[in-house]
Design a protein around this motif. Sequence first.
Motif, PDB file in Angstrom:
ATOM      1  N   ILE A   1       9.745 -18.243   6.365  1.00  0.00           N
ATOM      2  CA  ILE A   1      10.810 -17.275   6.600  1.00  0.00           C
ATOM      3  C   ILE A   1      10.299 -16.137   7.477  1.00  0.00           C
ATOM      4  O   ILE A   1      10.970 -15.659   8.374  1.00  0.00           O
ATOM      5  CB  ILE A   1      11.334 -16.737   5.252  1.00  0.00           C
TER       6      ILE A   1
ATOM      7  N   TYR B   1      20.220 -19.843  -1.359  1.00  0.00           N
ATOM      8  CA  TYR B   1      18.932 -20.524  -1.428  1.00  0.00           C
ATOM      9  C   TYR B   1      17.894 -19.464  -1.754  1.00  0.00           C
ATOM     10  O   TYR B   1      17.748 -18.478  -1.017  1.00  0.00           O
ATOM     11  CB  TYR B   1      18.622 -21.203  -0.100  1.00  0.00           C
TER      12      TYR B   1
ATOM     13  N   SER C   1      13.994 -18.008  -3.261  1.00  0.00           N
ATOM     14  CA  SER C   1      12.557 -18.228  -3.421  1.00  0.00           C
ATOM     15  C   SER C   1      12.274 -18.498  -4.896  1.00  0.00           C
ATOM     16  O   SER C   1      13.157 -18.388  -5.757  1.00  0.00           O
ATOM     17  CB  SER C   1      11.791 -16.980  -2.971  1.00  0.00           C
TER      18      SER C   1
ATOM     19  N   LEU D   1      16.885 -16.258   0.190  1.00  0.00           N
ATOM     20  CA  LEU D   1      16.353 -16.528   1.516  1.00  0.00           C
ATOM     21  C   LEU D   1      17.467 -16.819   2.517  1.00  0.00           C
ATOM     22  O   LEU D   1      17.282 -16.674   3.724  1.00  0.00           O
ATOM     23  CB  LEU D   1      15.402 -17.726   1.470  1.00  0.00           C
ATOM     24  N   ALA D   2      18.624 -17.241   2.004  1.00  0.00           N
ATOM     25  CA  ALA D   2      19.757 -17.573   2.865  1.00  0.00           C
ATOM     26  C   ALA D   2      21.006 -17.677   2.011  1.00  0.00           C
ATOM     27  O   ALA D   2      20.939 -17.855   0.787  1.00  0.00           O
ATOM     28  CB  ALA D   2      19.522 -18.896   3.602  1.00  0.00           C
TER      29      ALA D   2
ATOM     30  N   VAL E   1      18.407 -16.980  10.544  1.00  0.00           N
ATOM     31  CA  VAL E   1      17.537 -17.543   9.507  1.00  0.00           C
ATOM     32  C   VAL E   1      17.580 -19.065   9.484  1.00  0.00           C
ATOM     33  O   VAL E   1      16.840 -19.702   8.734  1.00  0.00           O
ATOM     34  CB  VAL E   1      17.888 -17.001   8.092  1.00  0.00           C
TER      35      VAL E   1
ATOM     36  N   VAL F   1      14.870 -21.543   7.461  1.00  0.00           N
ATOM     37  CA  VAL F   1      15.378 -22.103   6.207  1.00  0.00           C
ATOM     38  C   VAL F   1      15.431 -23.622   6.284  1.00  0.00           C
ATOM     39  O   VAL F   1      15.083 -24.327   5.318  1.00  0.00           O
ATOM     40  CB  VAL F   1      16.760 -21.502   5.881  1.00  0.00           C
TER      41      VAL F   1
ATOM     42  N   ARG G   1      11.955 -24.869   5.817  1.00  0.00           N
ATOM     43  CA  ARG G   1      11.502 -24.728   4.431  1.00  0.00           C
ATOM     44  C   ARG G   1      12.147 -25.783   3.532  1.00  0.00           C
ATOM     45  O   ARG G   1      11.479 -26.402   2.709  1.00  0.00           O
ATOM     46  CB  ARG G   1      11.826 -23.319   3.932  1.00  0.00           C
TER      47      ARG G   1
ATOM     48  N   VAL H   1      16.198 -10.815   4.134  1.00  0.00           N
ATOM     49  CA  VAL H   1      15.642 -11.999   3.476  1.00  0.00           C
ATOM     50  C   VAL H   1      14.723 -11.569   2.335  1.00  0.00           C
ATOM     51  O   VAL H   1      13.897 -10.673   2.480  1.00  0.00           O
ATOM     52  CB  VAL H   1      14.875 -12.862   4.499  1.00  0.00           C
TER      53      VAL H   1
END
Length: 361
Positions: free
Chosen positions: A24, A92, A94, A100-101, A120, A124, A127, A238
């Motif tokens: 990220i 989404y 961590s 994170l999104a 992002v 993402v 990841r 984020v």
Amino acid sequence: MNTPLATASGTPTGSPSGTAPAAIAAAPAGLPTLPRPGADEFDAVVAHGAYMPLTQFGVIDATGDDAASFLHGQLTNDTQHLDAASARLAGYCSAKGRLLASFLTWRSGDTIRLLVSKDVQAAVQKRLSMFVLRAKAKLTDASGELAVIGLAGDVRKALSGVFDALPDGVHVKVDGAAGSLIRVPDALGRLRYLWVGPKAQIESQLALLDETLKRVSPAVWDWLDIRAGEPRITQPVVEQFVPQMVNFDVLGAVNFRKGCYPGQEVVARSQYRGTIKRRTSLATVAGEPDTVRAGAELFHSDDPGQPCGMVVNAASAPEGGVDVLVEIKLAALENGSVHLGAATGPALRFLALPYGLPTEV
């Protein structure tokens, strides 16, 4: 400024390791600042109808036999039972339960589509792909093949020339030859739709829209999202919030009955441990979009030494200034004043959200 964070219940935790996850952290610094739209662009939405190509979004396509089950184990909402006539918000997180999104998800044939902030998307997608492992699932960037159009106001007649039927409720989806049409939450009492489909087919239909609707800046859509009270995770914020801090539990973006996903224990504990002390509110503040930005800290007049909140999203407002969604300690709203950037900065004027928040006891 790297300040301590707090769970939705208000317990300070600090950032997980002082930095965001590597995938990220490598993302761009944020989306370009969009110029302030003209008054006629805002008026078109409120008084008539308008459409806007939404360049601030990207699309991730998830395909394969295990796409739904894979995403079900990664996102905050249920994708396993996502039907062909619905769309759902999802986050989404961590492992620490921080977003994170954020996505709007829906099915397009055998594909599950994820609409995400473009700044992002790459990080993402990378990841998520790391966790596919043996699952029969593949994530691809579909942004180059698809167009995303927002429509707001009195737009049903124009859309009926493209689609045989229109969605009759929020997050209801219909499909046609030109793609998918999803109704999203109203803003200021005006209907809103997202139209996502193959670029060539959509572009061939835009001349038809131009006959009755005004084409306006994508910045108007950002403003409408804010007035609808629907936060969007972009690069500057984020890993700053657990879902409840941005009202995702209220907006239906979290399914508390589904199985595990990254951060699920933190999210569940924040929901059930007791009072939630931080939420997202709607406000307006003096300034311009290049100075009032997502990630800016807020300070309370009675406690100028430490931030009481953060700007989640910001967009130019029709009457001047900037409308914002801000994550903030609920106690900071009880008295005194809240300011942008410092206790001596511009004061926020808070507005009513278009939905209610749970009464905490």
